[in-house]
Design an enzyme around this catalytic site. Sequence first.
Site, mmCIF file in Angstrom:
data_model
loop_
_atom_site.group_PDB
_atom_site.id
_atom_site.type_symbol
_atom_site.label_atom_id
_atom_site.label_comp_id
_atom_site.label_asym_id
_atom_site.label_seq_id
_atom_site.Cartn_x
_atom_site.Cartn_y
_atom_site.Cartn_z
ATOM 1 N N ASP A 16 0.861 -1.190 0.000
ATOM 2 C CA ASP A 16 0.000 0.000 0.000
ATOM 3 C C ASP A 16 0.895 1.238 0.000
ATOM 4 O OD1 ASP A 16 -3.012 0.857 1.802
ATOM 5 O OD2 ASP A 16 -1.679 2.155 0.677
ATOM 6 N N GLU A 54 -2.808 -0.137 -4.159
ATOM 7 C CA GLU A 54 -2.863 -1.233 -3.195
ATOM 8 C C GLU A 54 -3.051 -2.562 -3.906
ATOM 9 O OE1 GLU A 54 -6.043 -0.297 -0.534
ATOM 10 O OE2 GLU A 54 -5.743 -2.144 0.598
HETATM 11 P P1 TTP Z 1 -5.242 5.057 0.793
HETATM 12 O O1 TTP Z 1 -4.220 3.990 0.540
HETATM 13 O O2 TTP Z 1 -6.399 4.708 1.673
HETATM 14 O O3 TTP Z 1 -4.560 6.311 1.483
HETATM 15 P P2 TTP Z 1 -3.167 6.996 1.180
HETATM 16 O O4 TTP Z 1 -2.338 6.183 0.235
HETATM 17 O O5 TTP Z 1 -3.396 8.399 0.743
HETATM 18 O O6 TTP Z 1 -2.508 7.062 2.617
HETATM 19 P P3 TTP Z 1 -1.887 5.874 3.479
HETATM 20 O O7 TTP Z 1 -0.442 6.236 3.655
HETATM 21 O O8 TTP Z 1 -2.642 5.907 4.768
HETATM 22 O O9 TTP Z 1 -2.091 4.602 2.708
HETATM 23 O O10 TTP Z 1 -5.807 5.596 -0.565
HETATM 24 C C1 TTP Z 1 -5.031 5.689 -1.746
HETATM 25 C C2 TTP Z 1 -5.429 6.907 -2.560
HETATM 26 O O11 TTP Z 1 -6.825 6.844 -2.854
HETATM 27 C C3 TTP Z 1 -5.233 8.213 -1.809
HETATM 28 O O12 TTP Z 1 -3.920 8.720 -1.971
HETATM 29 C C4 TTP Z 1 -6.280 9.091 -2.427
HETATM 30 C C5 TTP Z 1 -7.392 8.152 -2.820
HETATM 31 N N1 TTP Z 1 -8.508 8.238 -1.836
HETATM 32 C C6 TTP Z 1 -9.610 9.015 -2.140
HETATM 33 O O13 TTP Z 1 -9.682 9.613 -3.225
HETATM 34 N N2 TTP Z 1 -10.629 9.123 -1.223
HETATM 35 C C7 TTP Z 1 -10.579 8.472 -0.016
HETATM 36 O O14 TTP Z 1 -11.534 8.602 0.794
HETATM 37 C C8 TTP Z 1 -9.443 7.661 0.290
HETATM 38 C C9 TTP Z 1 -9.350 6.933 1.599
HETATM 39 C C10 TTP Z 1 -8.427 7.581 -0.654
HETATM 40 MG MG MG Z 2 -2.155 4.085 0.504
#
Ligand code: TTP
Ligand code: MG
Length: 363
Positions: free
Chosen positions: A21, A117
């Site tokens: 991720d 992911e």
């Molecule tokens: P995530 O993997 O949930 O979050 P992230 O990569 O930004 O942070 P983390 O380090 O906690 O993993 O989501 C991946 C991408 O998906 C994120 O960069 C932006 C998008 N996204 C949205 O557009 N809306 C949302 O509500 C979430 C959770 C993510």
């Molecule tokens: Mg992420």
Amino acid sequence: MARQPVYPPAIEDAKKIIHIDADCFYAAIEMRDNPALKDIPFAVGGSSTGRGVLTTCNYPARAFGIRSAMPTSHALRLCPDLQVGPVNMEKYREVSRGMHAIFHRYTTFIEPLSLDEAYLDVSDNEKFGGSATRVAEAIRQDVARELEITVSAGVSVNKFIAKVASDWQKPDGITVIAPEDVDQFSAALPVKHVPGVGRVTAGKLNAMGLQTCADIRKLEPIKLAQLFGKFGLTLHERAHGRDDRLVNPNRERKSVSVETTFATDVANGKDCLEPLPKLLDDLEARIMRADVAERVQKAFVKIKFNDFSTTTVEKMGTRLIEDDYKLLLLEGLERKALPVRLMGLGVRLTPEQKDQLTLDMEA
Ligand code: TTP
Ligand code: MG
């Protein structure tokens, strides 16, 4: 022509699963392209006027309590200095393709979950003497060097533990839960970390004095099923650190949905519609995140009554708008004169265009 993965892999027991991720994915890419954003609170999302929400933010912004899906106006109240940049989906898609090209150097057993992911099954992998940990480290290094972002990894015996582990030492972390440690690791895990346990489920368990998976283990599966329906049985499995879902490289997303469980069952009627606007916002965000907006075919709703029976309603021609969901929900509510436990909204998707996948596999 790319080799088609054969599934399941030959060695059935002692699986080696990696969950990858990326760290603050969209924000990380923007910071890579503009390093001035690196050490200041920065988020990617809609404008602060109207209903703009953040897709994600970097870690300095998280220190202010800013989170994904937060209205931009609210985030700016928490941190007036927050910089907010626009969403550049094309760029994120390209980095995602780059990540997949790297995964393919190590295995074909890849199940993508979203742009940033994926699960990898390296049970049969002979690289690095069969060490899943070294495969995960190699992937992390390749991504950092070639794409200039960081990804976190979880390595363990199943999807559930690998996914929890990848979050354990974020950002830029790797957590390995060896087979002999799975029992202890899962026992100590707070229930709220089990995927599928939302606010309401966690609240209910905590109110019963159950905080960790070790506490859940004390309940009979039948008791958990009485409390949470089918999910209760999944919860029983997870509480023991078990998850028999296979990594499925051919899985294609056919729908996207969101749901909410009511804190207490709601009388069948108009009150059930109250969470609709918020759920619709969540659904839109999830569609965007899964990058499937162009494949939306029709709307559907799901209602779970307090006898745990579930009904879904869907119709061709319905769209991602509140009025259509309202009609579908009212139709579903009429099917049983019972209080409502859970409500969900979703969209069905048209089949994926395979061109992109082929490109990935040949890269
Ligand atoms: P995530 O993997 O949930 O979050 P992230 O990569 O930004 O942070 P983390 O380090 O906690 O993993 O989501 C991946 C991408 O998906 C994120 O960069 C932006 C998008 N996204 C949205 O557009 N809306 C949302 O509500 C979430 C959770 C993510
Ligand atoms: Mg992420």
